[in-house]
Design a protein around this motif. Structure first.
Motif, PDB file in Angstrom:
ATOM      1  N   GLU A 150      45.421  30.656  36.590  1.00 43.80           N
ATOM      2  CA  GLU A 150      45.316  29.595  35.586  1.00 43.80           C
ATOM      3  C   GLU A 150      44.724  30.096  34.267  1.00 43.80           C
ATOM      4  O   GLU A 150      45.171  29.731  33.187  1.00 43.80           O
ATOM      5  N   THR A 151      43.673  30.949  34.395  1.00 46.82           N
ATOM      6  CA  THR A 151      42.955  31.396  33.192  1.00 46.82           C
ATOM      7  C   THR A 151      43.704  32.513  32.473  1.00 46.82           C
ATOM      8  O   THR A 151      43.691  32.598  31.253  1.00 46.82           O
ATOM      9  N   GLY A 152      44.363  33.357  33.257  1.00 47.82           N
ATOM     10  CA  GLY A 152      45.041  34.533  32.696  1.00 47.82           C
ATOM     11  C   GLY A 152      44.089  35.709  32.630  1.00 47.82           C
ATOM     12  O   GLY A 152      42.927  35.538  32.277  1.00 47.82           O
ATOM     13  N   TYR A 153      44.602  36.909  32.965  1.00 43.23           N
ATOM     14  CA  TYR A 153      43.756  38.111  33.019  1.00 43.23           C
ATOM     15  C   TYR A 153      43.571  38.697  31.623  1.00 43.23           C
ATOM     16  O   TYR A 153      44.392  38.406  30.760  1.00 43.23           O
ATOM     17  N   PRO A 154      42.509  39.508  31.387  1.00 43.05           N
ATOM     18  CA  PRO A 154      41.434  39.869  32.307  1.00 43.05           C
ATOM     19  C   PRO A 154      40.434  38.726  32.515  1.00 43.05           C
ATOM     20  O   PRO A 154      40.285  37.883  31.637  1.00 43.05           O
ATOM     21  N   ILE A 155      39.789  38.743  33.683  1.00 45.20           N
ATOM     22  CA  ILE A 155      38.750  37.752  33.954  1.00 45.20           C
ATOM     23  C   ILE A 155      37.456  38.457  34.364  1.00 45.20           C
ATOM     24  O   ILE A 155      37.469  39.639  34.736  1.00 45.20           O
ATOM     25  N   LEU A 156      36.357  37.711  34.285  1.00 43.89           N
ATOM     26  CA  LEU A 156      35.043  38.260  34.610  1.00 43.89           C
ATOM     27  C   LEU A 156      34.459  37.411  35.739  1.00 43.89           C
ATOM     28  O   LEU A 156      34.404  36.185  35.625  1.00 43.89           O
ATOM     29  N   ILE A 157      34.047  38.081  36.809  1.00 49.93           N
ATOM     30  CA  ILE A 157      33.389  37.366  37.915  1.00 49.93           C
ATOM     31  C   ILE A 157      31.890  37.517  37.686  1.00 49.93           C
ATOM     32  O   ILE A 157      31.394  38.628  37.524  1.00 49.93           O
ATOM     33  N   LYS A 158      31.179  36.394  37.620  1.00 50.62           N
ATOM     34  CA  LYS A 158      29.758  36.423  37.255  1.00 50.62           C
ATOM     35  C   LYS A 158      28.894  35.711  38.287  1.00 50.62           C
ATOM     36  O   LYS A 158      29.289  34.678  38.829  1.00 50.62           O
ATOM     37  N   ALA A 159      27.691  36.249  38.491  1.00 53.40           N
ATOM     38  CA  ALA A 159      26.748  35.637  39.435  1.00 53.40           C
ATOM     39  C   ALA A 159      26.158  34.378  38.816  1.00 53.40           C
ATOM     40  O   ALA A 159      25.705  34.397  37.670  1.00 53.40           O
ATOM     41  N   GLU A 200      34.967  33.587  34.436  1.00 51.64           N
ATOM     42  CA  GLU A 200      35.232  33.323  33.008  1.00 51.64           C
ATOM     43  C   GLU A 200      36.360  34.221  32.526  1.00 51.64           C
ATOM     44  O   GLU A 200      36.532  35.330  33.021  1.00 51.64           O
ATOM     45  N   LYS A 201      37.067  33.751  31.537  1.00 51.20           N
ATOM     46  CA  LYS A 201      38.002  34.601  30.816  1.00 51.20           C
ATOM     47  C   LYS A 201      37.188  35.755  30.225  1.00 51.20           C
ATOM     48  O   LYS A 201      36.089  35.529  29.715  1.00 51.20           O
ATOM     49  N   TYR A 202      37.674  36.985  30.359  1.00 56.34           N
ATOM     50  CA  TYR A 202      36.958  38.140  29.797  1.00 56.34           C
ATOM     51  C   TYR A 202      37.421  38.320  28.365  1.00 56.34           C
ATOM     52  O   TYR A 202      38.579  38.675  28.117  1.00 56.34           O
ATOM     53  N   LEU A 203      36.534  38.042  27.432  1.00 55.79           N
ATOM     54  CA  LEU A 203      36.913  38.116  26.019  1.00 55.79           C
ATOM     55  C   LEU A 203      36.993  39.577  25.575  1.00 55.79           C
ATOM     56  O   LEU A 203      36.162  40.400  25.952  1.00 55.79           O
ATOM     57  N   GLY A 204      37.996  39.881  24.747  1.00 51.43           N
ATOM     58  CA  GLY A 204      38.300  41.267  24.404  1.00 51.43           C
ATOM     59  C   GLY A 204      37.406  41.897  23.350  1.00 51.43           C
ATOM     60  O   GLY A 204      37.091  43.083  23.415  1.00 51.43           O
ATOM     61  N   LYS A 205      36.996  41.120  22.341  1.00 49.29           N
ATOM     62  CA  LYS A 205      36.203  41.727  21.261  1.00 49.29           C
ATOM     63  C   LYS A 205      35.200  40.738  20.671  1.00 49.29           C
ATOM     64  O   LYS A 205      35.124  40.569  19.453  1.00 49.29           O
ATOM     65  N   PRO A 206      34.430  40.082  21.555  1.00 51.30           N
ATOM     66  CA  PRO A 206      33.481  39.107  21.007  1.00 51.30           C
ATOM     67  C   PRO A 206      32.203  39.753  20.503  1.00 51.30           C
ATOM     68  O   PRO A 206      31.904  40.903  20.815  1.00 51.30           O
ATOM     69  N   ARG A 207      31.471  38.988  19.717  1.00 51.27           N
ATOM     70  CA  ARG A 207      30.093  39.348  19.389  1.00 51.27           C
ATOM     71  C   ARG A 207      29.177  38.439  20.195  1.00 51.27           C
ATOM     72  O   ARG A 207      29.565  37.328  20.554  1.00 51.27           O
ATOM     73  N   HIS A 208      27.971  38.946  20.465  1.00 51.55           N
ATOM     74  CA  HIS A 208      26.962  38.134  21.143  1.00 51.55           C
ATOM     75  C   HIS A 208      26.062  37.535  20.062  1.00 51.55           C
ATOM     76  O   HIS A 208      25.366  38.254  19.356  1.00 51.55           O
TER      77      HIS A 208
END
Ligand code: ADP
Length: 447
Positions: A150-159, A200-208
């Protein structure tokens, strides 16, 4: 106002809290492990109590020992600092049950934000944008496969209980999902005793980008602007700056106001930070830290406000006494986290400091508990100093940082100062043109 505060922490942050207390006329009690008997905050505090052996589990995480130390010294309040028990809701509850004030938010807020799934739900209900992905925990691999489609890859699995970048794994395509899912759960179980994960969707080039907040128990909340913490290694911050070179005035006001309104709506008290990823002009909430943060210093430099003092003041029940319009921003600030580690291999380098000289001059602040002859114990995290500079412009800040790193002498151990010197010499950094993957790409860890 409190007469005596017990500082339930160690290292530079214990010293930082001690300094705020002294300036407020509050007496301090240092608690320490046997390994920290010679620590700077122990030397400077009015009283000190040894609460256990070197292992953090038996000392800085030992709730009965800390509460006993507060009792025998007659402390009014306990400041948990950063890490250790600072985000432990049960500790906050027990502190209050024993008749002391917990310098921090309510146990309920710590609990809500400590579970990142609940945290995301809570802020979403208030209208904050979050990273797309699962809307709750993902208990099975089948469920994870469905969310991935549903989200589309890449994805991030988080605790769900995550912190310190642990329990976080990327799956770039469906073939990588099984392994990433299992690794994330295993790591989460080992680190937090809780293997609940979300996606979560793994964002490609975000800033924190994160917003510093302060609320009182009368429903007021203000923000102190943003910090850009995109220079990271293994999801851990290395350099932070304020303001962010990536935001314009409109984006800054938008996210600051939204975060402050959200915190006010849930009745948040104390200092706290909402963290966002920022990509293509959009903000996505990732988590809220219900405590002081390491990098609070750069916010203090551009606002002139002592956040630990404010934190202590609101913990007494006092109202803020000022509004958003009273907070003024001036100049630019950058912080380097200096670790006792090899600058290329990152192998920890505890040991005796042989020769110490801290830089000084206009716009320079060094938050560190180091001194010549001090022995860095091997039992705790490797942050030994925060080198913070302020300048009227970002360029002035960069020039100042370069010369302060040149001046800084920490002999006897390896430090990450050479890494910082290298980072700030990069054209991309000078241009403010970096995202959360930039440092690892520079170091050749990522393609
Ligand atoms: P922790 O609490 O373990 O620090 P966070 O949720 O705050 O975890 O994330 C830490 C870092 O991991 C972020 O600053 C960012 O660099 C990276 N990260 C987290 N979520 C995402 C995401 N959805 N896409 C890309 N990177 C992410």
């Amino acid at each position: 106002m409190f007469e005596k505060v017990l500082i339930a922490n160690r290292g530079e942050i214990a010293l930082r809290i001690h300094r705020a207390c002294r300036e407020m006329g509050i007496q301090t009690v240092a608690v320490h492990s046997t390994a920290d008997a010679d620590a700077m905050h122990v030397r400077l505090a009015d009283e000190s109590v040894c609460i256990g052996p070197a292992s953090a589990r038996e000392s800085y995480l030992n709730i009965p020992a800390i509460l006993s130390a507060a009792s025998i010294t007659g402390a009014d309040a306990i400041h948990p600092g950063i890490g250790f028990l600072s985000e432990n809701a049960q500790f906050a509850e027990m502190v209050e049950e024993h008749g002391f004030t917990f310098i921090g938010p309510t146990a309920e807020h710590i609990r809500i934000m400590g579970d990142k799934v609940t945290a995301k739900k809570t802020v979403m209900e208030q209208g904050l944008p979050v990273v797309p992905g699962s809307d709750g925990p993902v208990p099975t691999l089948e469920e994870a496969e469905k969310i991935g489609r549903e989200t589309g890859y890449p994805i991030l699995i988080k605790a769900a209980a995550g912190g310190g970048g642990k329990g976080m794994k990327v799956a770039r395509n469906p073939d990588q999902l099984k392994e990433a899912y299992q690794l994330a759960r295993g790591e989460a179980r080992a680190a937090f005793g809780n293997d609940e994960v979300y996606i979560e969707k793994y964002l490609g080039k975000p800033r924190h980008i994160e917003i510093q907040l302060l609320g009182d128990e009368h429903g007021n909340c203000v923000h102190f602007g943003e910090r850009d913490c995109s220079v990271q290694r293994r999801h851990q911050k290395v350099i932070e700056e304020a303001p962010s070179p990536a935001l314009n005035a409109e984006q800054r006001a938008f996210i600051g106001d939204l975060a402050a309104r959200t915190a006010a709506a849930i009745g948040y008290r104390g200092v706290g930070t909402m963290e966002f990823l920022f990509e293509d002009g959009q903000f996505y909430f990732i988590e809220m830290n219900t405590r002081l943060q390491v990098e609070h210093t750069i916010t203090e430099m551009i606002t002139g406000i002592d956040l630990v003092r404010e934190q202590i003041r609101v913990a007494t029940g006092a109202p803020l006494g000022y509004g958003q319009a009273d907070i003024r921003f001036q100049g630019h600030s950058i912080e380097c986290r200096v670790n006792a580690e090899h600058p290329e291999t990152f192998i920890p380098s505890p040991g005796k400091i042989d020769g110490y000289h801290a830089p000084g001059g206009l716009g320079v602040r060094v938050d560190s508990a180091l001194y010549d002859g001090y022995r860095i114990p091997p039992h705790y995290d490797s942050l030994i100093a925060k080198l913070v500079v302020h300048g009227t412009t970002r360029n002035e800040c960069l020039m100042r940082l370069r010369r302060t790193i040149e001046e800084y002498v920490i002999g006897g151990v390896d430090t990450t100062l050479p890494l910082h010197q290298r980072i700030i010499a990069q054209q991309a950094f000078i241009d403010g043109n970096y995202d959360i993957h930039w440092l690892e790409q520079l170091m050749g860890m990522k393609k």
